[in-house]
Scaffold this active site. Structure first.
Site, PDB file in Angstrom:
ATOM      1  N   TYR A 487       0.845  -1.200   0.000  1.00 18.69           N
ATOM      2  CA  TYR A 487       0.000   0.000   0.000  1.00 18.69           C
ATOM      3  C   TYR A 487       0.879   1.249   0.000  1.00 18.69           C
ATOM      4  O   TYR A 487       0.925   1.988  -0.960  1.00 18.69           O
ATOM      5  CB  TYR A 487      -0.952  -0.010   1.194  1.00 18.69           C
ATOM      6  CG  TYR A 487      -1.914   1.160   1.181  1.00 18.69           C
ATOM      7  CD1 TYR A 487      -3.026   1.135   0.336  1.00 18.69           C
ATOM      8  CD2 TYR A 487      -1.715   2.277   1.980  1.00 18.69           C
ATOM      9  CE1 TYR A 487      -3.908   2.208   0.292  1.00 18.69           C
ATOM     10  CE2 TYR A 487      -2.589   3.354   1.944  1.00 18.69           C
ATOM     11  CZ  TYR A 487      -3.683   3.315   1.101  1.00 18.69           C
ATOM     12  OH  TYR A 487      -4.548   4.380   1.053  1.00 18.69           O
ATOM     13  N   SER A 568      -6.222   1.478  -4.470  1.00 20.94           N
ATOM     14  CA  SER A 568      -6.316   2.886  -4.089  1.00 20.94           C
ATOM     15  C   SER A 568      -4.929   3.526  -4.200  1.00 20.94           C
ATOM     16  O   SER A 568      -4.379   3.616  -5.290  1.00 20.94           O
ATOM     17  CB  SER A 568      -6.903   3.006  -2.678  1.00 20.94           C
ATOM     18  OG  SER A 568      -7.356   4.310  -2.429  1.00 20.94           O
ATOM     19  N   ASP A 659     -17.668   4.348  -7.361  1.00 19.69           N
ATOM     20  CA  ASP A 659     -16.517   4.744  -6.546  1.00 19.69           C
ATOM     21  C   ASP A 659     -16.434   6.267  -6.573  1.00 19.69           C
ATOM     22  O   ASP A 659     -15.939   6.863  -7.522  1.00 19.69           O
ATOM     23  CB  ASP A 659     -15.225   4.134  -7.092  1.00 19.69           C
ATOM     24  CG  ASP A 659     -14.033   4.390  -6.168  1.00 19.69           C
ATOM     25  OD1 ASP A 659     -14.167   5.229  -5.260  1.00 19.69           O
ATOM     26  OD2 ASP A 659     -12.996   3.748  -6.349  1.00 19.69           O
ATOM     27  N   HIS A 701     -15.655   2.101  -3.651  1.00 15.14           N
ATOM     28  CA  HIS A 701     -14.211   2.037  -3.444  1.00 15.14           C
ATOM     29  C   HIS A 701     -13.785   0.733  -2.762  1.00 15.14           C
ATOM     30  O   HIS A 701     -12.610   0.419  -2.698  1.00 15.14           O
ATOM     31  CB  HIS A 701     -13.778   3.249  -2.612  1.00 15.14           C
ATOM     32  CG  HIS A 701     -12.301   3.511  -2.669  1.00 15.14           C
ATOM     33  ND1 HIS A 701     -11.643   3.776  -3.850  1.00 15.14           N
ATOM     34  CD2 HIS A 701     -11.342   3.533  -1.701  1.00 15.14           C
ATOM     35  CE1 HIS A 701     -10.353   3.972  -3.596  1.00 15.14           C
ATOM     36  NE2 HIS A 701     -10.149   3.817  -2.307  1.00 15.14           N
TER      37      HIS A 701
END
Length: 731
Positions: A487, A568, A659, A701
């Protein structure tokens, strides 16, 4: 890297219109944006683009031999009962439970821990397809009322409803245009505070969930039970700072309202407080008035984060990173707001993750030590260590503690532990920790797997931790399919967690899965975060690429069998890394990524991310962004000066029509750009690995996605991965 076993016939890619006239001048640099028309989700041309891309990806997925097998195994393996940590309000206990394949988890209530639980709220009854989910909830202090926020199709927009708990009757109260809001009740049970955006002006069309308008002018309101939303009391707004967002919390004694003000996603906030007991006519006195609540400013700068833990009258205890990038606990008297004292000093190495008051004057605190949690009981007043609690190697999450209770709950999970909920009793001389509920997965043999944590050097020599989960005793001969995930942003820490889908991949495809704790996260505190943000963002990509190189050099895999995945902020990571090192990966799965780094701040809540990435409106920051923006760095690898031929890895961009966090236009524009730049509609393109998208409908999302949609998507993306990295099925 040549193409892998893929398709007998060349794929028929649709061609998307290029508008060469759209050119933007960024501080003297001309940047073309030929697919800007893809930013309008309501345009017929955009809908047609989406439809053609869906047809293309469907044709690819039909040829992925393991899809049905994976779908079947995922469905069977995910079908196990799951529980969240119980929490207490009044004298009742509440918890979420999913029997296995339910679309959404169900809220239960019980009078005590021995009595039979009843269903309080079942979100699965609110829609036929499970796409209405529970986004937030709060139970009044006396446990008479439940206020809860509902989200449709994964959108961040929420509608708040109220239920009377005793007879489970839904009250007429309905609050709209709520977003990024908690709910906090006043102790008299008359109502609650919440945050929202102004309603659209008359005639303004907003399809909540698919719109791209910027979210500005957040406001804090108080709602009286049984009244219309139009009568709600406006408690705070700031017309001079349209990007500010307001959260609120009523203290345990019911006396103070603490308001936290944020502007971006950095762990920094302002703190204001209002003594509710000093309002002459209470909150009723503000009905029909334009007067805001008389907040007092305690912290009025965005230089650190402050989270209120407890208070004794005016003496407040906070968790903060002020002059402490690994966090500490501090105390201040509201009567002397300039005088702060340390209660628990910052640790030299470990990050103080959470702190909650319990059992009168005690704190339950969790530390993160090399991405593994430690749990302790400390004295609230002196901060001194009272007890260490035994915790296995993994993650402590869902701590629920109240100052008035002698017991608290916490949940433990790891890569090979689906979940154990513990109850800790502090009424004895030594804490008594017992298993309250253990979550088991039928047919899962944890002894068949091993977890290793390694530390590998990044490009600049920084040691990066990475967890590697694999079948036991695998040969390090480079033959294994490998899934590398990270991430690396927003100070979010990736600690060990159980994933049924990844266990299936390990068991039936022989996949080694790896989690790299790259810079940008919060694993080592705020310094680790800052070293992967703003001008330092390239460190994230270097860390990830170095992790991939380590896995190859250590013999776990080879480039053509290595798949990278991220969502993301992790979607940017995947997008940037396939541009920078297309030769290093065989497959890439980029979920809901921010791909246009020059325009992200113009849509929905994108402006809040400028604290993490910077903003193209500023010249220096534009030059950071243009260097790695996935959309602006697609190039033909075979035209690079090298003796080796290589192409982009097989790539799937995943997005969803609702989203409204990272709007789907990011993925659309990158998809069109890659397909054009790599000449995929040409007969003789050297790019034979597919570049496709998976576009989900009635989803957002990620939060609130029903179980069936999660299984469907996992089967699609991992069967694509299996085919692209040539993974063989193992029964």
């Amino acid at each position: 890297m040549g193409s892998l076993p893929a398709f007998e016939e060349r794929l028929q890619y649709p061609t998307a219109r290029r508008d060469e006239s759209v050119v933007e001048d960024y501080h003297g640099v001309k940047v073309s944006d030929p697919y800007r028309w893809l930013e309008d989700p309501d345009a017929e041309e955009v809908k047609e683009f989406v439809e053609k891309q869906v047809q293309l990806s469907d044709s690819v997925l039909k040829s992925c031999e393991t899809k049905e097998k994976l779908h079947d195994k995922f469905t069977k393996f995910i079908d196990y009962p799951r529980f969240d940590t119980p929490f207490k309000r009044g004298n009742s206990y509440f918890y979420f439970h999913n029997s296995g394949l339910q679309a959404q988890s169900v809220l239960h209530v019980q009078d005590d821990l021995e009595s039979e639980a009843e269903i309080l709220l079942d979100p699965n009854t609110l829609s036929d397809d499970g796409t209405v989910s529970l986004n937030t909830l709060s139970i009044s202090e006396d446990a008479k009322y439940l206020a809860y926020g509902l989200s449709s199709s994964g959108s961040d927009w929420v509608t708040i409803k109220v239920m009377k708990i005793e007879d489970k009757k839904v009250e007429p109260d309905s609050l709209s245009w709520v977003k990024f809001s908690g709910i906090t009740w006043t102790h008299d049970g008359k109502g609650f505070f919440y945050s929202r955006y102004p309603a659209p002006r008359e005639g303004e069309k907003i399809d909540a969930g698919t719109e791209t308008n910027s979210n500005l002018y957040h406001e804090l309101y108080y709602h009286f039970l049984g009244t219309d939303q139009s009568e709600d009391v406006l408690c705070w707004r700031d017309q001079d700072n349209p990007k500010h967002m307001f959260g609120s919390k009523v203290t345990d004694d019911g006396k103070y309202l603490i308001m936290s003000i944020e502007e971006g996603c950095d762990p920094v906030n302002k703190v204001y407080h209002c003594d509710l007991s000093l309002l002459p006519k209470g909150l009723e006195g503000f009905r029909g008035s334009n007067t805001l609540l008389p907040f007092v400013k305690l912290i009025d700068t965005f230089d650190a984060q402050y989270i209120a833990i407890a208070n004794d009258e005016t003496l407040f205890t906070f968790l903060t990173n002020k002059d402490a990038p690994k966090y500490k606990v501090v105390r201040v008297d509201l009567k002397e707001p300039s005088s702060w004292t340390d209660v628990i000093a910052e640790h030299e190495k470990d990050v103080l993750s959470t702190a909650s008051a319990v059992n009168g004057d005690q704190l339950v605190v969790s530390y993160m030590s090399d991405v593994k949690h430690i749990l302790q009981i400390r004295d609230l007043k002196s901060g001194s260590l009272l007890h260490g609690l035994p915790v296995d190697i993994g993650s402590v999450c869902g701590v629920f503690a109240r100052r008035k209770d002698t017991t608290f709950f916490f949940r433990f999970t790891s890569f090979l532990t689906p979940g154990v909920i513990y109850i800790c009793d502090l009424s004895h001389e030594a804490p008594e920790v017992t298993v309250f509920r253990e979550i088991g997965v039928p047919g899962f043999d944890r002894t068949a797997f091993q977890v290793t944590q390694v530390f590998y050097p990044s490009k600049d020599g920084t040691d990066i931790p990475m967890f590697i989960v694999a079948r036991k005793d695998i040969k390090l001969d480079g033959s294994h399919p490998c899934l590398l995930y990270a991430y690396g942003g927003f100070s979010i820490s990736m600690t060990p967690f159980f994933s049924a889908t990844r266990i299936v991949l390990g068991r039936h495809l022989g996949t080694v899965f790896c989690f790299a704790n790259i810079r940008g996260g919060g694993e080592y505190g705020e310094e680790w975060h800052k070293s992967g943000a703003l001008a330092n963002k390239q460190n994230c990509f270097d860390d990830f690429i170095s992790g991939a190189e380590y896995l190859v050099s250590a013999g776990y895999t080879q480039p053509r069998k290595l798949c990278i995945e991220g969502g993301s902020n992790g979607g940017i990571l995947v997008g940037a890394c396939i541009n920078q090192r297309p030769d290093l990966f065989g497959c890439a799965l980029a979920h809901v990524g921010v791909m246009d780094m020059l325009r992200f701040h113009k849509f929905t809540i994108g402006h809040a991310w400028t604290s993490e990435f910077g903003c193209s409106d500023k010249e220096e920051e534009f030059h950071w962004l243009i260097k790695y923006s996935p959309l602006h760095n697609v190039k033909r690898p075979w035209e690079q000066k090298t003796d080796l031929f290589f192409q982009y890895p097989s790539t799937m961009l995943l997005t969803a029509d609702h989203d409204d966090r990272v709007v789907p236009l990011h993925s659309y524009k990158l998809l069109a750009t890659m397909q054009y730049e790599l000449g995929l509609s040409l007969e003789n393109s050297p790019q034979t690995n597919p570049i496709i998208a998976r576009i989900e409908v009635k989803a957002g999302h990620g939060a609130g996605r029903p179980t069936q949609k999660m299984i469907d998507e996992a089967a699609d993306r991992y069967s694509f991965m299996a085919k692209m990295v040539d993974a063989s099925w193992i029964d």
